[in-house]
Structures are given as C-alpha cells and as structure tokens.
Design an enzyme around this catalytic site. Structure first.
Site, PDB file in Angstrom:
ATOM      1  N   GLU A  60      14.967  25.656   3.596  1.00 40.08           N
ATOM      2  CA  GLU A  60      14.527  26.736   2.702  1.00 40.08           C
ATOM      3  C   GLU A  60      13.549  26.098   1.734  1.00 40.08           C
ATOM      4  O   GLU A  60      13.944  25.329   0.863  1.00 40.08           O
ATOM      5  CB  GLU A  60      15.755  27.334   2.009  1.00 40.08           C
TER       6      GLU A  60
ATOM      7  N   GLU B 101       2.376  26.878  -3.920  1.00 38.23           N
ATOM      8  CA  GLU B 101       3.499  27.192  -4.801  1.00 38.23           C
ATOM      9  C   GLU B 101       3.334  26.392  -6.090  1.00 38.23           C
ATOM     10  O   GLU B 101       3.402  25.159  -6.073  1.00 38.23           O
ATOM     11  CB  GLU B 101       4.805  26.809  -4.097  1.00 38.23           C
TER      12      GLU B 101
ATOM     13  N   GLY C 126      14.223  22.907  -0.967  1.00 35.43           N
ATOM     14  CA  GLY C 126      13.328  22.123  -1.818  1.00 35.43           C
ATOM     15  C   GLY C 126      11.893  22.279  -1.347  1.00 35.43           C
ATOM     16  O   GLY C 126      11.517  23.334  -0.820  1.00 35.43           O
ATOM     17  N   SER C 127      11.109  21.215  -1.492  1.00 34.26           N
ATOM     18  CA  SER C 127       9.671  21.313  -1.189  1.00 34.26           C
ATOM     19  C   SER C 127       9.404  21.148   0.310  1.00 34.26           C
ATOM     20  O   SER C 127      10.175  20.485   1.012  1.00 34.26           O
ATOM     21  CB  SER C 127       8.925  20.223  -1.960  1.00 34.26           C
TER      22      SER C 127
ATOM     23  N   CYS D 106      12.286  29.788  -5.693  1.00 34.90           N
ATOM     24  CA  CYS D 106      11.630  29.772  -4.375  1.00 34.90           C
ATOM     25  C   CYS D 106      11.085  31.143  -4.026  1.00 34.90           C
ATOM     26  O   CYS D 106      10.023  31.266  -3.428  1.00 34.90           O
ATOM     27  CB  CYS D 106      12.601  29.284  -3.318  1.00 34.90           C
TER      28      CYS D 106
ATOM     29  N   LYS E 283      24.329  16.391  -1.805  1.00 31.44           N
ATOM     30  CA  LYS E 283      23.471  15.536  -2.643  1.00 31.44           C
ATOM     31  C   LYS E 283      22.697  16.477  -3.557  1.00 31.44           C
ATOM     32  O   LYS E 283      21.716  17.088  -3.162  1.00 31.44           O
ATOM     33  CB  LYS E 283      22.504  14.757  -1.747  1.00 31.44           C
TER      34      LYS E 283
ATOM     35  N   GLY F  49      11.249  18.624   2.865  1.00 30.38           N
ATOM     36  CA  GLY F  49      11.883  19.300   4.007  1.00 30.38           C
ATOM     37  C   GLY F  49      11.426  18.686   5.321  1.00 30.38           C
ATOM     38  O   GLY F  49      12.222  18.480   6.246  1.00 30.38           O
TER      39      GLY F  49
HETATM   40  P1  NAD Z   1      12.128  17.913  -3.645  1.00 28.66           P
HETATM   41  O1  NAD Z   1      11.965  18.763  -2.437  1.00 28.66           O
HETATM   42  O2  NAD Z   1      11.604  16.536  -3.550  1.00 28.66           O
HETATM   43  O3  NAD Z   1      13.688  17.810  -4.031  1.00 28.66           O
HETATM   44  C1  NAD Z   1      14.685  18.669  -3.546  1.00 28.66           C
HETATM   45  C2  NAD Z   1      15.929  17.867  -3.200  1.00 28.66           C
HETATM   46  O4  NAD Z   1      15.609  16.921  -2.181  1.00 28.66           O
HETATM   47  C3  NAD Z   1      16.511  17.037  -4.356  1.00 28.66           C
HETATM   48  O5  NAD Z   1      17.919  17.010  -4.257  1.00 28.66           O
HETATM   49  C4  NAD Z   1      15.963  15.645  -4.089  1.00 28.66           C
HETATM   50  O6  NAD Z   1      16.763  14.625  -4.631  1.00 28.66           O
HETATM   51  C5  NAD Z   1      16.003  15.612  -2.580  1.00 28.66           C
HETATM   52  N1  NAD Z   1      15.081  14.660  -1.966  1.00 28.66           N
HETATM   53  C6  NAD Z   1      13.902  14.170  -2.461  1.00 28.66           C
HETATM   54  N2  NAD Z   1      13.342  13.303  -1.609  1.00 28.66           N
HETATM   55  C7  NAD Z   1      14.174  13.217  -0.535  1.00 28.66           C
HETATM   56  C8  NAD Z   1      14.146  12.509   0.688  1.00 28.66           C
HETATM   57  N3  NAD Z   1      13.145  11.689   0.983  1.00 28.66           N
HETATM   58  N4  NAD Z   1      15.149  12.684   1.571  1.00 28.66           N
HETATM   59  C9  NAD Z   1      16.166  13.529   1.303  1.00 28.66           C
HETATM   60  N5  NAD Z   1      16.255  14.234   0.144  1.00 28.66           N
HETATM   61  C10 NAD Z   1      15.281  14.078  -0.759  1.00 28.66           C
HETATM   62  O7  NAD Z   1      11.510  18.681  -4.859  1.00 28.66           O
HETATM   63  P2  NAD Z   1      10.926  18.101  -6.248  1.00 28.66           P
HETATM   64  O8  NAD Z   1      10.138  16.850  -6.049  1.00 28.66           O
HETATM   65  O9  NAD Z   1      12.057  18.032  -7.186  1.00 28.66           O
HETATM   66  O10 NAD Z   1       9.941  19.278  -6.654  1.00 28.66           O
HETATM   67  C11 NAD Z   1       8.624  19.290  -6.123  1.00 28.66           C
HETATM   68  C12 NAD Z   1       8.199  20.678  -5.741  1.00 28.66           C
HETATM   69  O11 NAD Z   1       9.087  21.219  -4.754  1.00 28.66           O
HETATM   70  C13 NAD Z   1       8.271  21.711  -6.856  1.00 28.66           C
HETATM   71  O12 NAD Z   1       7.161  21.661  -7.660  1.00 28.66           O
HETATM   72  C14 NAD Z   1       8.378  23.007  -6.072  1.00 28.66           C
HETATM   73  O13 NAD Z   1       7.121  23.453  -5.663  1.00 28.66           O
HETATM   74  C15 NAD Z   1       9.172  22.609  -4.859  1.00 28.66           C
HETATM   75  N6  NAD Z   1      10.606  22.986  -4.983  1.00 28.66           N
HETATM   76  C16 NAD Z   1      11.030  24.074  -4.325  1.00 28.66           C
HETATM   77  C17 NAD Z   1      12.353  24.465  -4.449  1.00 28.66           C
HETATM   78  C18 NAD Z   1      12.866  25.682  -3.743  1.00 28.66           C
HETATM   79  O14 NAD Z   1      13.853  26.268  -4.163  1.00 28.66           O
HETATM   80  N7  NAD Z   1      12.269  26.068  -2.655  1.00 28.66           N
HETATM   81  C19 NAD Z   1      13.225  23.741  -5.235  1.00 28.66           C
HETATM   82  C20 NAD Z   1      12.777  22.602  -5.881  1.00 28.66           C
HETATM   83  C21 NAD Z   1      11.457  22.236  -5.749  1.00 28.66           C
END
Ligand code: NAD
Length: 481
Positions: free
Chosen positions: A249, A382, A227-228, A283, A174, A232
């Site tokens: 991660e 972050e 992701g965030s 990240c 996804k 996570g």
């Molecule tokens: P997010 O963590 O919400 O999104 C990351 C992934 O998770 C995307 O594919 C998203 O579609 C998916 N996702 C979102 N909600 C979900 C859920 N409830 N269940 C399963 N999957 C889900 O990140 P964001 O909202 O796009 O960004 C917000 C903050 O996250 C950023 O400002 C940054 O600080 C952080 N971030 C970190 C990384 C990293 O590499 N560590 C990457 C992206 C964002």
C-alpha cells in the site's frame, strides 16, 4: 529521566542486543523525549522464531471461537485505554488531539470487526463428479511480517495485524522509527488480556536495518507493507528472493473531480479536510482537485477562504493542521513549494500559523495552488503535506484523462448530481475506492481498500483482507459412487 522503549518479543520487553537506541522526537517542538531500541537482524530473528513457536503451538491450535473472543477482548481493552493511546500517538506523530483519539478508536474497531469475522471465515465445497467430494480450506500463511509507516501507526497496525491474527497468523511488526510508541503499548495490552506469547511481536529500529531484515527473513510467510513506492519496491524484491507474497500500500495522488452541477456547499469542507487531515500525510489524501471550468473561479474563491481560516499549531492545541512528522518531511514539502514558485504556479491561499506554535516544530500551513498543469511534478508526485493542487477541466472525458493521468491509482472522489455520470465516472476512474458526493465514507473498516500502479496491490480492510491473509487449500476425496 528519558524513557527507553524496548522490543516486545514473546510478551516480554527486550533491548537491542548491543543496547543501541534511536531518539524519538516530538514533531510539535522538535525535542527528543524518548528512545527506542535500534534493532537489527538478530532481534528480528528472535521475533520470527517466537512467532513460529506461537503459530505451531498455543496460538495456532486455538479454536476459532476462542480466537474471536480474544480479539474482541483486545478491542475492548483498546477502547478502555483509548485516551492513553491517543496521548502517546499525539506526542509521537504530532497529530491533533481529535485525530489521535479517532485513530485509537479506529484501532479498537479493527479488532472488533475482525474478532467478529474469525468464525465466519470458511471455505467452499465445489461441484464435481459424484465419485469425488471436493472442498477448500482457508489456511493462515503462518508468520506474517508487517512494516508500518509513521502517518497512522494505530490505524494501519489495526487494519493489517487484526486481520492477520483473525486469520490465525502470528505477527512480527516493524513500526516506523518516527512513531512506534502506541504500538508497543497495544502489544502490551494485548498480552495483558491473554494473547499468547509470540502471537504478536514488535521489533523497533531503522527501516534500512530492522525493516530490511524483516523483509528478507526466510522465516516470514507473507509481508504487508505500507509506505513509499521506493521502499515498497525494495521490500518486494527482498521478499521475492524467498518467494514470499506481499501486499503493498504505497500512497497516491488522489483526485476529487467537481462537476458544475455539484452541491458545492457540501463539497467544500470535504475538499479541505481531505488535504489537511493529518497535515496531508495520508496515503489516500485528496491532493488534487479537478474543477469544471464554468465554476472554477467561484469554487477556488470559496476554497481559498476556507484555507485562510485554518489554524496550524502544536498537536496538543488541537489545531486544524498539526506539524509534519520530521524535519526531512518538512524540507521535502518546502522543496515542492519552491518548485511551484519557480514554475510560476500561483499560491491562491495559505493558512495561518498559531502565534504560540513552538519554534522548533515542523510546521507547514495548508497551501492551495491554482491552475497546476496536470503533467507538472506537483500534480504527479505524492507531496505528503497539506498542499492541494487545483486544475480546471472542460469535459467529462478530459476529467477522466487528467484524473487517471498519474502513476498512482488509490482513491478518487466525484462530485455531481447526475446519476449516469456518477456511475460512468466510477467505472472509468483508476482507483481501488471511488467516493461519490463524499470522500472516504468515514473510513469504515468494512470497505476493501488498496490500489494499482504505484499505489501498490492487494486489498486490506473488509473480508478481502482476510482472504489476503489466508491461502486456499483444495482437498479432493475420491470415494466412488
Ligand atoms: P518509507 O516507505 O521509507 O517507510 C515506511 C516504513 O518502511 C517504515 O517503517 C520504515 O522504517 C520502513 N523501511 C524503510 N526502509 C526500509 C527497507 N529498506 N526495508 C524495509 N523497511 C523499510 O517512508 P519514509 O521514508 O518514512 O517517507 C518517505 C515518503 O514515503 C513520504 O514522503 C511519503 O510520500 C511516503 N509515505 C507514504 C505512506 C503511505 O501511507 N502510503 C506512509 C509513509 C510515507
């Protein structure tokens, strides 16, 4: 006509069952240039079923050497299509051209490394009383789920999916709603060079819909999430309901510690690049710099000049710093900068915006903040933008306390010529990777990567990832003496 990209399930394109879509924006201009399928539980269900079928069929039965050759063919095909993938990635994420190109090559390198590792991943025999023979096998989990963020789609896909496939799993991916296009094309390319149907499936859509459905699906055997921390946490909770293991991660607030005996000339461009690369949306960005007080004002003066010389602009102009991914991310970074202003934290330098940068783009020029108190939100959270927080320190002990004083623990850099201090610091810093007199070591796939605390857990890259994508089975045969 605007292209609508569909899901890639069992090597075929398919729309969301109700035909819904999500708009895709170009971060350099803010314009909508494509649409993706807005999928949910039903599409995720089909993808999991296709993956299970592949795992129990042709893909799961393939000999390791054949699987190896197939991953190597995918690697070569990604190299052959690197320019095309880089253009897609650049448009979709707003990455400057050079970075998009580097990411396409990195994806190919992941398939090369893990393709070469497939037939070298073996279990052990275990010394035991002589009337037994005991051995271990490394078995794939089965169907693995991969939730990929928007900051490095090609790289993060490569690092988790190539390893999972190498270990013999079938994958459901996804991607982030903000950046999916390159991954859809990679899946198509993999199918073109012979990856059996169902081994790799991509389901697009919103996190709260398709992502949540994948995390909660009982047919998934392992989830890899980047992701965030907030998302996570939700993914881990959903997986826990099915007793499914996860690798998380979740980013960081990584420090670079500069001692007064450091080779400053070498450190300066690395300090800059560690925060402007990918507009700070990395990240492992080096988002804090701790500088020993004796050299603090000198280093800050020189760093300020580098910041002021940076160019921010449209990705296709290959600037030093491209746009942020979307308007929400830009607003988030601006809010942090307002807070800095309110707290009296000084802006020591800022970069320049290209005169021809499109007015609708999500641009934030690099900012260097000075004397940031270590316990302030700006030094703790972050930001995920090109904002570097500088803080002075006096002693090695104080440097360790400040460096380790956040909820994160992903990566750290140390700049010093003192050999004893290099290793003392490496031992004491809370990080999954410590770099001495460099930062990132060019990101080699060979180097295990992952964090602790709010940075998550589990290790990706290197052979460690293969261990994460397998489970050990112990077989004990009692044959008598
Ligand atoms: P997010 O963590 O919400 O999104 C990351 C992934 O998770 C995307 O594919 C998203 O579609 C998916 N996702 C979102 N909600 C979900 C859920 N409830 N269940 C399963 N999957 C889900 O990140 P964001 O909202 O796009 O960004 C917000 C903050 O996250 C950023 O400002 C940054 O600080 C952080 N971030 C970190 C990384 C990293 O590499 N560590 C990457 C992206 C964002």
């Amino acid at each position: 006509m605007m292209t609508t990209y569909m899901n890639f399930i069992a090597n075929e394109w398919s729309a969301a069952y109700d035909g819904r879509t999500v708009d895709v924006h170009d971060p350099s201009t803010g314009e909508t240039f494509a649409r993706i399928a807005r999928s949910g539980g039903s599409e995720v269900g089909r993808a999991v079923q296709a993956a299970r079928h592949a795992f129990e069929g042709e893909w799961g039965g393939m000999a390791p050497a054949a699987r190896s050759r197939l991953l190597l063919r995918i690697s070569q095909a990604l190299l052959d299509h690197a320019d095309e993938l880089a253009v897609l990635e650049q448009r979709d994420t707003g990455k400057p051209s050079r970075q998009a190109q580097a990411d396409a090559l990195a994806a190919a390198r992941y398939f090369e490394f893990y393709g070469g590792a497939v037939d070298k991943l073996h279990g052990d025999t275990i010394p035991y009383p002589a009337d037994y023979t005991v051995l271990t096998w490394r078995e794939p989990h089965g169907v693995t789920g991969h939730i990929v963020p928007w900051n490095y789609p090609l790289q993060i896909f490569g690092r988790s999916v190539a390893a999972a496939l190498a270990a013999g799993n079938a994958c459901v991916v996804k991607p982030a709603e903000d950046a999916c296009l390159s991954l859809l094309r990679v899946a198509e390319i993999a199918a073109e060079v012979g990856l059996p149907a169902g081994a790799l499936n991509i389901v697009t859509g919103l996190g709260a819909e398709a992502g949540a459905a994948l995390a909660a699906h009982p047919g998934i055997d392992h989830i890899s999430f980047t992701g965030s921390p907030q998302t996570g946490h939700a993914v881990q909770q959903a997986a826990a309901a099915n007793f499914v293991p996860v690798t998380l991660e979740l980013g960081g607030k990584s420090p670079q510690v500069v001692f007064s005996d450091a080779d400053i000339e070498s450190a300066l461009p690395v300090l800059l690049n560690a925060i402007i690369q990918n507009a700070g949306q990395t990240c492992s960005a080096g988002s804090r710099v701790l500088i020993q007080r004796a050299i603090y004002s000198d280093v800050m003066g020189r760093l300020a000049k580098l910041f002021e010389a940076t160019r921010t602009g449209a990705a296709s102009d290959d600037p030093d710093c491209g746009p942020l991914i979307n308007a929400r991310q830009l607003a988030r970074v601006k809010e942090y900068l307002h807070e800095a202003d309110d707290a009296g934290i000084s802006v020591v330098a800022r970069g320049q915006l290209d005169a021809n940068a499109p007015s609708g783009g999500y641009f934030q020029v690099p900012v260097l903040l000075g004397d940031v108190p270590p316990d302030h939100r700006l030094a703790q959270e972050e930001i995920f933008g090109p904002v570097l927080c500088a803080t002075p320190f006096d002693t090695e002990e104080e440097a360790v306390q400040i460096a380790n004083g956040t909820a994160y623990g992903l990566v750290a850099g140390v700049w010093t010529q003192d050999g004893g201090r290099q290793f003392r610091m490496a031992r004491r810093l809370r990080a999954g990777q410590v770099f001495i007199n460099n930062y990132g070591a060019a990101g080699g796939v060979e180097l295990p990567f992952g964090g602790s605390g709010q940075s998550g857990f589990g290790r990706e890259k290197g052979f460690e990832a293969l261990h994460g994508f397998t489970k050990v089975k112990t077989v004990a045969l009692r044959h008598g003496r």
